[in-house]
Write a protein that holds these residues in place. Structure first.
Motif: not given
Length: 185
Positions: A121-138
């Protein structure tokens, strides 16, 4: 918290997921060797690399010789070969519960995803809430399957070795999941 801190926290989680996936692989190798020993000589007919191994008699020296030979051959298999043999030939012999079979297959797929795709993924993805939600949920739900299968395999290995097994599987899974998503705020 600035962008770098967010990135560091999420890479910490990804690193823990990778550790869990790597531990799954290590445990899977040991589990594969254990069931190869436990169900010998049945598997020497299924696994060509075991076909020349013979158990001459039931004494402890003969058993140890066979177990050592199985261990040596298994240690030379790539993880992909172990996975292929297990999922193509052995799983249906060892696990009768279809739900558990599906769980083991899912754990294999999640392990492969973590090992080969999670960091694409692009490093910028780590700044998005969707990335955090993806890691912590899915991803955490998927990682939970790996943890469960790892503990099941560890119990099988311990049982074979006449050692204590994990008593409360659910509590141990939750404890590991909590550690995996723990971040420093």
């Amino acid at each position: 918290m600035n962008t770098t801190e967010f990135s560091n926290n999420y890479f910490s989680i990804i690193g823990k997921f990778l550790y869990i996936a790597t531990n799954y692989e290590k445990t899977f190798r040991a589990y594969f060797t254990t069931i190869a020993c436990k169900y010998f000589p049945h598997f020497n007919n299924i696994i060509p690399e075991f076909s020349e191994i013979e158990l001459l008699d039931q004494n402890i020296d003969s058993l140890l010789k066979v177990y050592n030979e199985i261990y040596e051959r298994c240690s030379k298999f790539s993880f992909n070969k172990i996975i292929q043999i297990y999922f193509d030939k052995i799983i249906y012999e060892v696990i009768s519960d279809s739900y558990l079979k599906e769980k083991f297959i899912k754990a294999k797929n999640v392990r492969n995803y973590i090992a080969h795709e999670l960091c694409n993924f692009d490093l910028e993805e780590t700044e998005k809430d969707s990335f955090r939600d993806f890691l912590k949920n899915e991803m955490l739900e998927d990682v939970k399957v790996i943890i469960e299968c790892t503990l099941i395999m560890e119990n099988e290995i311990n049982d074979f070795n006449k050692e204590p097994t994990v008593i409360n599987l659910e509590r141990q899974v939750e404890k590991i999941c909590k550690w995996a998503i723990e971040i420093d705020d």
